[in-house]
Scaffold this motif. Structure first.
Motif, short mmCIF file in Angstrom:
data_model
loop_
_atom_site.label_atom_id
_atom_site.label_comp_id
_atom_site.label_asym_id
_atom_site.label_seq_id
_atom_site.Cartn_x
_atom_site.Cartn_y
_atom_site.Cartn_z
N THR A 101 7.14 2.83 1.62
CA THR A 101 5.83 2.18 1.49
C THR A 101 4.78 2.77 2.42
N LYS A 102 5.16 3.68 3.35
CA LYS A 102 4.18 4.25 4.27
C LYS A 102 3.21 5.17 3.53
N ASN A 103 3.65 5.76 2.43
CA ASN A 103 2.79 6.69 1.69
C ASN A 103 1.87 5.97 0.71
N LEU A 104 1.95 4.64 0.63
CA LEU A 104 1.18 3.88 -0.35
C LEU A 104 -0.05 3.26 0.31
N LEU A 105 -1.02 2.90 -0.52
CA LEU A 105 -2.26 2.28 -0.04
C LEU A 105 -2.16 0.77 0.04
N ILE A 106 -1.01 0.20 -0.29
CA ILE A 106 -0.83 -1.24 -0.29
C ILE A 106 0.24 -1.61 0.73
N SER A 107 0.21 -2.85 1.19
CA SER A 107 1.14 -3.30 2.21
C SER A 107 2.50 -3.65 1.58
N ASP A 108 3.49 -3.93 2.48
CA ASP A 108 4.81 -4.33 2.00
C ASP A 108 4.74 -5.63 1.20
N ASN A 109 3.88 -6.55 1.64
CA ASN A 109 3.75 -7.82 0.93
C ASN A 109 3.19 -7.61 -0.47
N ASP A 110 2.21 -6.69 -0.61
CA ASP A 110 1.67 -6.39 -1.94
C ASP A 110 2.73 -5.70 -2.81
#
Length: 605
Positions: A104-113
């Motif tokens: 998830t570090k490479n994504l623009l959204i958080s873990d909750n999203d």
């Protein structure tokens, strides 16, 4: 309460996360821990012996998903009697599986999203394992997300993505869907906070069954005062909170098939009023404007209508209808494929029949040719026979008359046969003409193909000509480059010659400098001699000059003494001396004795 199928999807993700070897099987010890956590969250007692008893006939090793799901249904899900926090169960399954499948570090959204997108995937995915989401559900989810973020839906961009997806597998896994949303493929330029708010709104609508929410004024039952509340509408209830953070729940309006909602006239200074009538009490509510009032009334009426029809939430009904539509389309496509296969078989049978007819026509043509040959041979034989008969007739005319009558009847039958054969011959000729026409059409197609090949050859020749022109241009460029190199070499040679000339001039300058030093020495000697004769001239002129009245101006001090010259005479002498000096510099041999050298020498002599 959520459906059992949606719970099984979340647990399936947790099961696959425990399958480290990707063999489709998990050890019993891991399944015991997973079952204990599930029982704890579902508020039912866990029986560790039930797993051993259920799999007592399978002691070969790890257990498959097909074996664990019946145990899960029988010993865990069937025992659930009270409501439990479904989101906590989903979050436990999410915690087990997401780190092993996506970064998830490479994504623009958080873990909750990411968790919310994962829950939406479980809601929209097919009821088949391994779980995937089809392209129609992807489009439905993305349209919802774009609408929640307040941006337009790009149909062309999704069509391009659909074509790209068709080349692969026409569906996505949960992790591929999270990457699609997290990398902002369809929402480039959107701030991540807006994207997060859009995901949260879709999550509340699809997963939490929040059909509508917003601020409205509610009239109290005891003090009859009006307070602003945050209302949240679900399929069977309308909850209201102190504010939108959903922390302080003020009350819940339970909706059932006996409830109704009606519009009210403005009163008590309040506008846009409507009332919700339940079996035990009624609730008066004021919206912010007429549009909001109508939206709330329609949304509440929809919930009551669904409850009267005994249906679940509208989104689950819409998902069921979309699934039935896809199944009907798949059935129609299957029927279409079967019909195409049947038409193809019928076409092949027609081709075989045409081939058989062609062979029969060829055989009939051969038979007709043979009969024609036999007819001609028979005619020749008859002509020979008739000639012999005529010769015999001359001999025995009377005997031949009876034979002629008999032969005439035979000839009539024969002619009838000949006519029949001629009719058959004409029919065969027409069939051959049709076949010839077909061959001509085939020949025309071949000529067309030959013409296309010739055009292609011409195009290829043009391309080769262009290639040759490019080669010639490259050769010309090489020649120009060679000329530039030659010109550069010539300039370098000129530069070397100029350097040599510069060195020569430097040597000449050194020689001139030496000559200048020699001339300077001569000038020094000449200056010494000039000093001597100046002294002599001063003594001689000082003695013979008439004594005249002196000038009142300050007197000039010269080599000849004070007041030896007037200002005019001194200026004249300076000019003469300067001109003599300039002439000497231009002539290359400076005058060593000044403008009055001859005058001094004559006086001395």
């Amino acid at each position: 309460m959520w459906l059992r199928g949606e719970l099984l999807k979340s647990i399936w993700h947790a099961f696959t996360a425990l399958d480290l070897d990707h063999r489709g099987k998990v050890s019993k010890s891991q399944l015991k821990v997973l079952s204990h956590n599930i029982c704890t969250l579902m508020k039912i007692p866990h029986d560790p012996k039930a797993l051993e008893e259920h799999f007592k006939d399978d002691d070969s090793g790890p257990l498959s998903n097909q074996g664990y799901m019946p145990y899960l249904n029988t010993f865990i899900l069937d025992k659930v009697q009270e409501d439990f926090d479904v989101l906590e169960l989903c979050r436990m399954c999410w915690t087990l599986c997401y780190k092993k499948n996506i970064c998830t570090k490479n994504l623009l959204i958080s873990d909750n999203d990411c968790f919310k997108v994962w829950c939406i995937f479980n809601f929209l995915s097919e009821e088949k394992y391994p779980l995937v989401i089809v392209i129609e559900e992807i489009e439905y989810f993305l349209q919802k997300l774009m609408e929640a973020m307040g941006i337009g839906w790009s149909e062309e961009k999704f069509v391009d993505y659909k074509l790209h997806l068709y080349r692969k597998k026409n569906c996505l896994t949960a992790w591929e869907l999270i990457e699609l949303v997290g990398l902002s493929y369809f929402s480039k330029g959107i701030h991540r906070q807006i994207l997060s708010m859009g995901i949260n709104e879709v999550f509340q609508e699809l997963i939490l069954d929040v059909l509508k929410q917003g601020y409205m004024m509610k009239k109290g039952h005891m003090r009859k005062n009006w307070n602003e509340r945050w209302f949240v509408l679900k399929p069977n209830s309308l909850s209201y909170y102190a504010c939108e953070d959903l922390v302080e729940l003020k009350g819940v309006i339970s909706l059932d098939q006996n409830c109704c909602v009606e519009s009210l006239l403005d009163k008590e200074g309040k506008k846009c009023l409507f009332i919700i009538k339940c079996s035990d009490k009624s609730f008066e509510i004021s919206a912010s404007d007429k549009k909001k009032k109508q939206e709330w009334i329609q949304a509440i009426q929809t919930c009551i209508q669904l409850l009267r029809l005994g249906l679940s939430s509208p989104h689950r009904e819409a998902r069921r209808r979309r699934k039935e539509l896809r199944q009907r389309q798949q059935t129609e496509e299957g029927d279409m494929v079967e019909r195409m296969k049947e038409l193809q078989v019928a076409n092949e049978n027609k081709q075989k029949q045409l081939e058989n007819m062609r062979k029969k026509m060829e055989e009939a043509a051969a038979q007709a040719a043979m009969e024609e040959h036999m007819r001609k041979q028979t005619q020749l034989d008859l002509q020979d026979r008739y000639r012999l008969d005529l010769e015999r007739e001359k001999m025995v005319r009377q005997q031949m008359e009876e034979q002629v009558a008999q032969k005439s009847s035979e000839l009539e039958h024969y002619l009838q046969r000949v006519r029949e054969l001629e009719d058959m011959y004409h029919q065969l000729t027409e069939a051959l003409e049709d076949e010839r026409q077909a061959k001509q059409d085939e020949e025309a197609m071949r000529k067309l193909q030959a013409r296309l090949l010739e055009e292609e050859t011409e195009k290829r020749a043009e391309l080769e000509q262009i290639h040759l022109q490019q080669q010639r241009a490259l050769s010309q460029t090489q020649a120009e480059k060679q000329e530039l190199v030659t010109e550069q070499q010539a300039k370098e040679r000129d530069l070397q010659a100029a350097m040599q000339q510069l060195e020569t001039l430097e040597r000449e300058r050194q020689g001139a400098l030496q000559e200048y030093q020699v001339v300077s020495k001569k000038l020094e000697r000449a200056a010494n001699k000039t000093k001597n004769w100046k002294d002599k001239v001063a003594r001689h002129e000082g003695l013979v000059r008439l004594i005249q009245p002196g000038d009142k101006a300050p007197q000039k001090m010269t080599n000849w003494g004070p007041a030896a010259f007037t200002d005019i005479e001194l200026e004249l002498r300076k000019k003469l001396w300067q001109e003599s000096k300039n002439q000497g510099a231009q002539g290359g041999s400076p005058c060593l004795y000044g403008p009055h050298a001859d005058e001094g020498d004559s006086d001395h002599n």
